[in-house]
Design a protein around this motif. Structure first.
Motif, PDB file in Angstrom:
ATOM      1  N   UNK A  59       2.564  -1.198   4.399  1.00  0.00           N
ATOM      2  CA  UNK A  59       2.987   0.129   3.940  1.00  0.00           C
ATOM      3  C   UNK A  59       4.407   0.314   4.454  1.00  0.00           C
ATOM      4  N   UNK A  60       5.387   0.146   3.577  1.00  0.00           N
ATOM      5  CA  UNK A  60       6.791   0.154   3.984  1.00  0.00           C
ATOM      6  C   UNK A  60       7.309   1.589   4.153  1.00  0.00           C
ATOM      7  N   UNK A  61       6.884   2.230   5.206  1.00  0.00           N
ATOM      8  CA  UNK A  61       7.426   3.551   5.525  1.00  0.00           C
ATOM      9  C   UNK A  61       8.630   3.376   6.450  1.00  0.00           C
ATOM     10  N   UNK A  62       9.291   4.497   6.782  1.00  0.00           N
ATOM     11  CA  UNK A  62      10.458   4.434   7.660  1.00  0.00           C
ATOM     12  C   UNK A  62      10.065   4.019   9.088  1.00  0.00           C
ATOM     13  N   UNK A  63       8.762   4.021   9.390  1.00  0.00           N
ATOM     14  CA  UNK A  63       8.305   3.598  10.713  1.00  0.00           C
ATOM     15  C   UNK A  63       8.213   2.071  10.840  1.00  0.00           C
ATOM     16  N   UNK A 114      10.506  -5.648   7.380  1.00  0.00           N
ATOM     17  CA  UNK A 114      10.095  -5.532   5.976  1.00  0.00           C
ATOM     18  C   UNK A 114      10.684  -6.683   5.161  1.00  0.00           C
ATOM     19  N   UNK A 115      11.979  -6.935   5.355  1.00  0.00           N
ATOM     20  CA  UNK A 115      12.634  -8.004   4.597  1.00  0.00           C
ATOM     21  C   UNK A 115      12.008  -9.361   4.886  1.00  0.00           C
ATOM     22  N   UNK A 116      11.642  -9.591   6.145  1.00  0.00           N
ATOM     23  CA  UNK A 116      11.027 -10.875   6.485  1.00  0.00           C
ATOM     24  C   UNK A 116       9.693 -11.046   5.776  1.00  0.00           C
ATOM     25  N   UNK A 117       8.876  -9.995   5.754  1.00  0.00           N
ATOM     26  CA  UNK A 117       7.591 -10.055   5.058  1.00  0.00           C
ATOM     27  C   UNK A 117       7.809 -10.312   3.573  1.00  0.00           C
ATOM     28  N   UNK A 127       3.945   1.247  -9.238  1.00  0.00           N
ATOM     29  CA  UNK A 127       5.297   1.660  -9.574  1.00  0.00           C
ATOM     30  C   UNK A 127       5.869   2.531  -8.451  1.00  0.00           C
ATOM     31  N   UNK A 128       7.060   2.189  -7.992  1.00  0.00           N
ATOM     32  CA  UNK A 128       7.698   2.951  -6.933  1.00  0.00           C
ATOM     33  C   UNK A 128       8.855   2.178  -6.338  1.00  0.00           C
ATOM     34  N   UNK A 129       9.708   2.887  -5.579  1.00  0.00           N
ATOM     35  CA  UNK A 129      10.943   2.301  -5.068  1.00  0.00           C
ATOM     36  C   UNK A 129      10.706   1.097  -4.170  1.00  0.00           C
ATOM     37  N   UNK A 130       9.536   1.017  -3.538  1.00  0.00           N
ATOM     38  CA  UNK A 130       9.249  -0.118  -2.673  1.00  0.00           C
ATOM     39  C   UNK A 130       9.283  -1.447  -3.397  1.00  0.00           C
ATOM     40  N   UNK A 131       9.082  -1.429  -4.718  1.00  0.00           N
ATOM     41  CA  UNK A 131       9.121  -2.676  -5.482  1.00  0.00           C
ATOM     42  C   UNK A 131      10.531  -3.270  -5.527  1.00  0.00           C
ATOM     43  N   UNK A 132      11.536  -2.485  -5.129  1.00  0.00           N
ATOM     44  CA  UNK A 132      12.898  -3.008  -5.053  1.00  0.00           C
ATOM     45  C   UNK A 132      12.979  -4.179  -4.085  1.00  0.00           C
ATOM     46  N   UNK A 133      11.999  -4.288  -3.209  1.00  0.00           N
ATOM     47  CA  UNK A 133      11.932  -5.435  -2.298  1.00  0.00           C
ATOM     48  C   UNK A 133      11.912  -6.756  -3.052  1.00  0.00           C
ATOM     49  N   UNK A 134      11.553  -6.746  -4.326  1.00  0.00           N
ATOM     50  CA  UNK A 134      11.531  -7.996  -5.096  1.00  0.00           C
ATOM     51  C   UNK A 134      12.865  -8.715  -5.044  1.00  0.00           C
ATOM     52  N   UNK A 145       0.847  -1.194   0.000  1.00  0.00           N
ATOM     53  CA  UNK A 145       0.000   0.000   0.000  1.00  0.00           C
ATOM     54  C   UNK A 145       0.885   1.246   0.000  1.00  0.00           C
ATOM     55  N   UNK A 146       0.300   2.375  -0.353  1.00  0.00           N
ATOM     56  CA  UNK A 146       1.055   3.631  -0.385  1.00  0.00           C
ATOM     57  C   UNK A 146       0.292   4.698   0.393  1.00  0.00           C
ATOM     58  N   UNK A 147       1.015   5.355   1.302  1.00  0.00           N
ATOM     59  CA  UNK A 147       0.427   6.480   2.032  1.00  0.00           C
ATOM     60  C   UNK A 147       0.929   7.807   1.471  1.00  0.00           C
ATOM     61  N   UNK A 148       1.463   7.748   0.258  1.00  0.00           N
ATOM     62  CA  UNK A 148       1.975   8.941  -0.411  1.00  0.00           C
ATOM     63  C   UNK A 148       0.832   9.689  -1.105  1.00  0.00           C
TER      64      UNK A 148
END
Length: 531
Positions: free
Chosen positions: A398-402, A408-411, A422-429, A368-371
């Motif tokens: 929602x992978x925010x700095x909080x 995050x990595x475990x999830x 589309x967004x930097x969070x997809x780098x988690x792939x 999700x995105x809170x942006x």
């Protein structure tokens, strides 16, 4: 007499065993645990570290003795047979060749630009620019365009650097001639010919341009205020608040370790930042995969003369034709062994383990995105549709700095299907399991960014195709470019969304590595209905 000799031999062997235990414990930790490498990587490590391999084969305490006879190599080492390499890219026969001349050339280009062939190319480029005459002398070698450099007994004079003023992180005027150098014979002409890529995040030319032959030995002649005897890596960093950009730093640091043939965490890492400004790093936990010591900020050396026994100037995030930013990736191929190894290395050292596959469900994670922009206008409706399918285990994050990064990595590592806008969070792939699917809901006309990253990681990539079943909130409002698809929000047809998700489920369940891991975990064949 023979019994006495036999008894003496038993006693000696027992003493040697106790000495081995003492040696291990007296060094503060088990040396084999200190390797801290995934089991799959150890045969590759042993190939280029024969002394460690031989010691392991002789040691009763080495838990990896069954691996020492396995011949594996990354692909860049001398004497490495192609049949023993970690992997070779997958380039289906019907895939377009792009700019390659044929299938073999296509595979070769992918391997050389995006796999361990990239490491091999940098190794082949290494040129000695400051030659030592004795072991006590300094040394400087660099790859082409000074994208990667090694130095021994290097002298760095920050007396007049003024590192605690200004806001320029990448100043190129720190040194005057001789402020950086070593006691060795410098090929100044040859070095100056490598300046074509002089740029903050593309090379080290600006930092080493004033390197000179010195008439003193910096360390032996006590010319330094500070001497570092631990191996030290210099790195210039991209944006620490953006995962896509910051993980370019980490990928290149990992590739640099391969070039340097060392994965020790008993090293120092210096952030080459020529300003006193703080560095916002949302992903700082990742440094633990590379060093046991705090990151050193360059400005802590302001006003000092610093000498380093063994230094590496790392590959950088925005090099021309680099990894993975500014990379023209050949079409039609996927599956970089380098990127898979990077993923395994980081996960292993950060103690992130795989908790799947689940016995009867496929794990789906929706990012999700809170942006302000690229939010899902009908997110609740999409989530409800996902949760209505009994075979799906659905998580919404929602992978925010909080959200702590290791969590995050475990999830992510426990996500068979990872989907989001589309967004930097997809780098988690990068950290999904090998059988994973990355579903970029809509690429906002940036067609290559995350598709290419998925190809590097070897994952199945999906994105929205039917534009008639996508609703764009408005034309988009880029602050300077006007209408822009990345600066608005979207709604997706639920039926089409679920059709694509279930297609991803089918892919996961039939992936050979998913099937093999399921069988290993549950000790039985995968039921037909699961396939």
């Amino acid at each position: 007499m023979r019994d006495d000799k036999k008894q003496f031999f038993v006693v000696v062997m027992h003493i040697l065993f106790l000495l081995e235990i003492f040696f291990i414990s007296s060094n503060g930790a088990n040396i084999w645990e200190d390797l801290a490498l995934p089991a799959e990587h150890l045969p590759y490590y042993f190939f280029s570290h024969g002394d460690v391999r031989d010691r392991c084969s002789r040691s009763s305490s080495c838990p990896y003795r069954e691996l020492v006879d396995k011949v594996k190599c990354w692909g860049y080492e001398s004497g490495c047979d192609a049949n023993n390499t970690m992997s070779y890219p997958s380039c289906p026969e019907d895939a377009p060749y792009g700019w390659a001349k044929g299938k073999n050339d296509q595979m070769d280009q992918f391997w050389k630009s995006a796999d361990f062939g990239y490491v091999r190319s940098r190794l082949e480029e290494l040129t000695v620019f400051c030659k030592p005459e004795s072991e006590a002398d300094s040394f400087l070698s660099c790859s082409k365009y000074t994208r990667f450099c090694r130095a021994k007994k290097i002298y760095l004079d920050f007396t007049n650097a003024k590192l605690k003023v200004g806001n320029n992180r990448y100043r190129e005027d720190l040194f005057k001639p001789g402020d950086v150098g070593g006691h060795c014979a410098m090929d100044r002409t040859g070095f100056l010919a490598e300046g074509e890529h002089k740029s903050p995040l593309q090379s080290w030319f600006a930092e080493l341009e004033q390197y000179r032959s010195l008439d003193f030995r910096p360390i032996e002649d006590r010319k330094c205020d500070l001497v570092l005897d631990k191996p030290t890596i210099f790195i210039k960093l991209d944006a620490g608040v953006n995962m896509y950009h910051h993980f370019c730093d980490y990928v290149n640091l990992y590739a640099s370790q391969h070039i340097n043939n060392s994965f020790s965490r008993d090293i120092l890492i210096v952030m080459w930042d020529t300003s006193p400004m703080g560095y916002g790093d949302f992903f700082h936990d990742t440094w633990k995969a590379f060093t046991d010591h705090p990151i050193i900020h360059l400005n802590s050396w302001d006003g000092k003369k610093v000498c380093i026994e063994d230094a590496v100037f790392s590959l950088l995030a925005r090099m021309r034709y680099g990894l993975y930013y500014n990379m023209p990736l050949i079409p039609g191929c996927s599956g970089s062994g380098l990127f898979r190894a990077f993923s395994q290395h980081i996960l292993h050292r950060l103690n992130i383990t795989q908790n799947g596959p689940l016995e009867s469900k496929v794990r789906v994670t929706l990012l999700s995105r809170s942006t302000k922009y690229r939010r899902l206008l009908n997110e609740d409706e999409l989530i409800a549709a996902l949760k209505s399918v009994g075979e799906l285990e659905v998580s919404v994050v929602d992978y925010t700095h909080k959200f702590p990064f290791l969590q995050q990595l475990q999830v992510t590592h426990d996500s068979d299907i990872f989907l989001g806008m589309h967004g930097a969070g997809l780098t988690h792939m990068l950290f999904q399991p090998d059988w994973g699917v990355i579903f970029e809901l809509y690429n906002c006309d940036d067609t290559h960014c995350y598709h290419d990253l998925a190809r590097l990681r070897g994952l199945h990539y999906m994105t929205w195709q039917n534009m008639n079943k996508l609703t764009q909130e408005d034309e988009g409002h880029h602050p300077s470019l006007g209408a822009h698809k990345k600066f608005t929000n979207y709604a997706f047809d639920v039926s089409e969304f679920m059709r694509m998700v279930m297609s991803a489920v089918d892919y996961v369940k039939t992936h050979p590595r998913y099937v093999a891991e399921w069988r290993r975990k549950y000790g039985k064949p995968v039921p037909e209905k699961e396939l």
